[in-house]
Design an enzyme around this catalytic site. Structure first.
Site, PDB file in Angstrom:
ATOM      1  N   ARG A 143      56.932   4.239  16.971  1.00 54.84           N
ATOM      2  CA  ARG A 143      56.967   3.303  18.094  1.00 54.84           C
ATOM      3  C   ARG A 143      57.960   3.698  19.171  1.00 54.84           C
ATOM      4  NH1 ARG A 143      54.890   1.307  14.036  1.00 54.84           N
ATOM      5  NH2 ARG A 143      56.656   2.194  12.952  1.00 54.84           N
ATOM      6  N   THR A 144      59.183   4.058  18.780  1.00 57.05           N
ATOM      7  CA  THR A 144      60.201   4.338  19.793  1.00 57.05           C
ATOM      8  C   THR A 144      59.808   5.558  20.626  1.00 57.05           C
ATOM      9  OG1 THR A 144      61.905   3.407  18.356  1.00 57.05           O
ATOM     10  CG2 THR A 144      62.649   4.767  20.185  1.00 57.05           C
ATOM     11  N   LYS A 149      67.866  26.100  13.589  1.00 57.87           N
ATOM     12  CA  LYS A 149      68.586  27.378  13.580  1.00 57.87           C
ATOM     13  C   LYS A 149      70.102  27.182  13.590  1.00 57.87           C
ATOM     14  CE  LYS A 149      64.880  29.415  16.394  1.00 57.87           C
ATOM     15  NZ  LYS A 149      64.560  30.050  17.694  1.00 57.87           N
ATOM     16  N   ARG A 203      67.081  10.527  19.520  1.00 56.44           N
ATOM     17  CA  ARG A 203      67.287   9.897  18.212  1.00 56.44           C
ATOM     18  C   ARG A 203      67.854  10.941  17.266  1.00 56.44           C
ATOM     19  NH1 ARG A 203      63.183   6.099  14.871  1.00 56.44           N
ATOM     20  NH2 ARG A 203      64.064   4.666  16.400  1.00 56.44           N
ATOM     21  N   HIS A 240      70.826   0.864  17.850  1.00 54.64           N
ATOM     22  CA  HIS A 240      69.486   1.114  18.378  1.00 54.64           C
ATOM     23  C   HIS A 240      69.304   0.209  19.602  1.00 54.64           C
ATOM     24  CE1 HIS A 240      65.477   2.327  18.743  1.00 54.64           C
ATOM     25  NE2 HIS A 240      65.018   2.137  17.509  1.00 54.64           N
TER      26      HIS A 240
END
Length: 313
Positions: free
Chosen positions: A54-55, A83, A104, A132
């Site tokens: 959703r985000t 890496k 995120r 959030h």
């Protein structure tokens, strides 16, 4: 030159700015054609070091509906983080390519590191069990559209209150409004962190703790359900023991108010039975739609773009 604005925590925004964002989000629904090209030639990077549906997709849909474009990655494995590249280096590099970044990360504080090195606005799209803020904006828009106010509300927060970053951010946001009361419903092992209890005490907000959802339900104006998050547990046995602590079904809802608003940041596992989805009090899919609208308003705000309409960001 104006100072660069980032959104790391919901308290980075004043209550007046939140109200203005809600006004713009509502105007977007009323006049979508006015916004369809407003971010033309602007680019958003979605840097998701942790899975999201959703985000990430609502950010991408938001930018596309504003007429902008999107680039980025949906997991750390598909970026140079695999890496060993640092967050700081990734942010500095990507900032050369885009106008705004939504990020995120599974580690608490990673967006703060990114914001210290960014040349473009950065949005915290969730950092571990910390914050959030754009989900909180989504929650606030949902509450405003369903209740028409932020004050004089009794809010039940149920499930994983220890690791649930959406709960943490919502508490930080709602303690700024009058006559808000929290009922904290969780197993003892997943109680709200102490710093948030101190925050509520300092704000003189009423709160109580219980392990019993059914007893708490009749007093609630809003019930905010959360899943027990497997990815936050170090011990799988603890997760298995706690994951079914609360399951909301129609039988339990017999004791709830007719005007109750049932919210959930999603994804759900089984903490809300699917039979609840058709109950008029279930608002979690509407909540997901609100997420797109408020993220559209936030992108405009952080880019400093005025709408030119009756509401300005």
């Amino acid at each position: 030159m104006e100072k660069l604005r980032n959104l790391i925590n919901i308290t980075d925004l004043s209550t007046q700015e939140i109200e203005e964002l809600i006004q713009v989000a509502d105007d977007i629904v009323a006049r979508p054609e006015h916004y369809q090209d407003i971010c033309q030639h602007k680019k958003l990077a979605t840097l998701f070091f942790e899975p999201s549906t959703r985000t990430r997709l609502s950010f991408e849909a938001a930018m596309l509906e504003l007429g902008g474009s999107v680039l980025g990655f949906s997991s750390a494995n598909s970026s140079s983080a695999a890496k060993g590249e640092s967050v700081s280096d990734t942010i500095q590099t990507v900032g050369n390519y885009v106008d705004i970044i939504a990020m995120r990360h599974p580690k608490e504080g990673a967006p703060v590191v990114g914001a210290s090195r960014t040349s473009v606005p950065i949005i915290n799209a969730g950092d571990g069990g910390h914050f959030h803020p754009t989900q909180t904006l989504t929650d606030l828009l949902t509450i405003h559209r369903k209740k028409g106010r932020f004050d004089h509300l009794t809010i039940g927060l149920c499930g994983d209150l220890k690791f649930g970053r959406t709960v943490h951010s919502l508490i930080e946001a709602m303690t700024r409004y009058d006559s808000v009361e929290f009922v904290l419903i969780s197993p003892n092992e997943l109680q709200i962190p102490n710093y948030l209890k101190h925050l509520m005490d300092e704000a003189q907000v009423k709160w109580s703790e219980t392990t019993d959802l059914e007893t708490a339900l009749p007093a609630l104006d809003i019930l905010y359900m959360t899943r027990v998050q497997k990815e936050r547990f170090f011990n799988e046995a603890d997760y298995i023991r706690l994951k079914d602590s609360y399951i909301l079904d129609l039988d339990k809802l017999r004791h709830a108010q007719e005007e109750l608003v049932i919210m959930h940041p999603l994804p759900r596992v089984n903490e809300i039975a699917t039979e609840v989805d058709d109950d008029p009090r279930a608002c979690y899919f509407f909540q997901a739609l609100c997420g797109k609208h408020i993220r559209m308003a936030l992108i405009l705000f952080l880019l400093g773009i005025t709408t030119g309409g009756t509401q300005n960001v």
